[in-house]
Design an enzyme around this catalytic site. Structure first.
Site, PDB file in Angstrom:
ATOM      1  N   GLU A   1       0.819  -1.218   0.000  1.00 49.25           N
ATOM      2  CA  GLU A   1       0.000   0.000   0.000  1.00 49.25           C
ATOM      3  C   GLU A   1       0.852   1.268   0.000  1.00 49.25           C
ATOM      4  O   GLU A   1       0.505   2.259  -0.649  1.00 49.25           O
ATOM      5  CB  GLU A   1      -0.943   0.001   1.211  1.00 49.25           C
ATOM      6  CG  GLU A   1      -2.096  -0.988   1.108  1.00 49.25           C
ATOM      7  CD  GLU A   1      -1.702  -2.424   1.389  1.00 49.25           C
ATOM      8  OE1 GLU A   1      -2.521  -3.334   1.121  1.00 49.25           O
ATOM      9  OE2 GLU A   1      -0.558  -2.644   1.874  1.00 49.25           O
TER      10      GLU A   1
ATOM     11  N   HIS B   1     -11.659  -6.438   7.735  1.00 53.85           N
ATOM     12  CA  HIS B   1     -12.418  -6.125   6.529  1.00 53.85           C
ATOM     13  C   HIS B   1     -13.707  -5.375   6.866  1.00 53.85           C
ATOM     14  O   HIS B   1     -14.714  -5.514   6.182  1.00 53.85           O
ATOM     15  CB  HIS B   1     -12.751  -7.403   5.739  1.00 53.85           C
ATOM     16  CG  HIS B   1     -11.540  -8.147   5.268  1.00 53.85           C
ATOM     17  ND1 HIS B   1     -10.870  -9.031   6.072  1.00 53.85           N
ATOM     18  CD2 HIS B   1     -10.872  -8.115   4.094  1.00 53.85           C
ATOM     19  CE1 HIS B   1      -9.831  -9.527   5.410  1.00 53.85           C
ATOM     20  NE2 HIS B   1      -9.814  -8.998   4.203  1.00 53.85           N
TER      21      HIS B   1
END
Length: 391
Positions: free
Chosen positions: A125, A195
């Protein structure tokens, strides 16, 4: 990529459990099965719980031309398609985006526009956002995807110390304003710790970026296109539980919904409800319950842009109603509801008829099987409404 990440996240737990019990057929495992007859080694069919809200589509608009039935992820795809078609410098990149992404938001775009404009990146990321900053500085319209908002934290330094400050530190000689970071966000019913997170408040403390969260397909496309066109780096969080659950008639051509402009979805006189993303639909039901069961008229506001947020619209509403309830999925301590509450208390103190109320997630990691107890559902919000009215 997603499978790789899941393996690494769970491998440690799996190995420790295997070492402890020797598997379900170990002596300990068989003993437990005998002690609890309802437990069996055979897997049971799991029941899927109903969502904690009902999606109500907005009225069909013809303001932006012809429309087509789309869910939220299709409206995102449409926005990206419009951008790639009209802007030859636009590029889309991230983990697995070349084949369409884990939520299918970029499906078909590589085949249509080529592998040089829609391409995969390593599972990094920090590198994705760093590359996006460089591409934007060099003149490209850079659209980066972080596969889940929960995994945006490795890129935190690149976002808050580089992207957000690039223009300021160079005296406006250089900027990376053409960078947009997209990411699936919020609870989904079974996402658990990694998540389900809503990290908007982490970035709201950082001047130099814009943060946007849509409530449905029409807003998703219009707001995403506005982020892409904006001259500041933007973070666009997409409520993943709405990717397929939210369906509306969405204009097929490009259109823009202004940033930093909240929308009053329902006018009222007794209490102001403020939310964004999925929680807007929870608050719709709360407003209906308050009217039906209490005779209370609620004004519902979709904030849409978290940073810079529309203080004027919220404060104007609170001056009228005298009460404010803010709700979001993120933990209550340090959540963006606290910023809204503080500002309204400073600006509207003499107009308040009751203390401002926040109904948010708890100060714990996001749970798995206990998600129904964690989320700020309509019943928690309705109880807050009753307390404020009876204050």
């Amino acid at each position: 990529m997603a499978a790789t990440r899941l393996f690494w996240r769970t491998s440690g737990v799996k190995s420790s459990l295997t070492g402890l019990t020797g598997g379900v057929h170990s002596s300990l495992g068989l003993t437990l099965l005998k002690l609890f007859p309802d437990c069996t080694a055979e897997p049971k069919t799991q029941r899927r719980h109903a969502a904690h809200f009902t999606f109500h589509p907005d009225p069909v608009t013809t303001q932006y031309g012809p429309t087509q039935k789309m869910n939220l992820f299709q409206s995102v795809t449409s926005a990206l398609d419009n951008t790639l078609a009209s802007d030859p410098t636009a590029v889309i990149f991230g983990e697995d985006v070349a084949f369409g992404g884990v939520f299918r938001c970029t499906v078909g775009l590589r085949d249509k526009y080529g592998k040089d404009r829609v391409f995969n990146t390593p599972l990094c990321e920090q590198g994705i956002v760093g590359f996006g900053i460089g591409a934007a500085v060099a003149g490209a319209t850079a659209i980066a995807e972080i596969q889940f908002a929960d995994y945006i934290y490795p890129a935190f330094d690149q976002i808050v110390n580089e992207a957000a400050k690039y223009r300021y530190r160079s005296g406006n000689m250089f900027d990376c304003g053409k960078l947009t970071i997209r990411s699936p966000w919020g609870c989904v019913g079974h996402g658990s710790l990694y998540h389900s997170q809503s990290p908007e408040a982490f970035f709201a403390h950082c001047p130099g970026i814009k943060i946007v969260v849509p409530r449905g397909p029409v807003q998703a496309k219009g707001l995403l296109l506005s982020c892409i066109e904006d001259n500041n780096p933007c973070i666009f969080f997409e409520p993943k539980i709405l990717y397929r659950a939210a369906v509306e008639q969405v204009p097929t051509e490009a259109y823009h919904i202004p940033l930093s402009q909240a929308e009053v979805l329902q006018e009222g006189s007794d209490l102001t409800l403020v939310a964004w993303g999925t929680q807007v639909h929870v608050m719709r039901e709360v407003a209906a319950m308050a009217q039906e069961k209490l005779g209370v008229s609620c004004e519902l506001i979709d904030l849409q842009t978290i940073l810079p947020w529309d203080k004027e619209t919220v404060c104007k509403s609170v001056v009228k109603t005298g009460r404010l309830l803010v709700s979001h999925e993120a933990p209550v301590t340090g959540g963006f509801a606290a910023e809204i509450s503080s500002t309204v208390q400073e600006e509207c103190f003499l107009n308040l008829e009751a203390p401002i109320s926040r109904v948010c997630g708890y100060d714990t990691p996001f749970p798995h099987i206990f998600e129904p107890f964690y989320i700020p559902d309509k019943w928690k919000c309705f109880e807050a409404v009753k307390r404020m009215i009876n204050y």
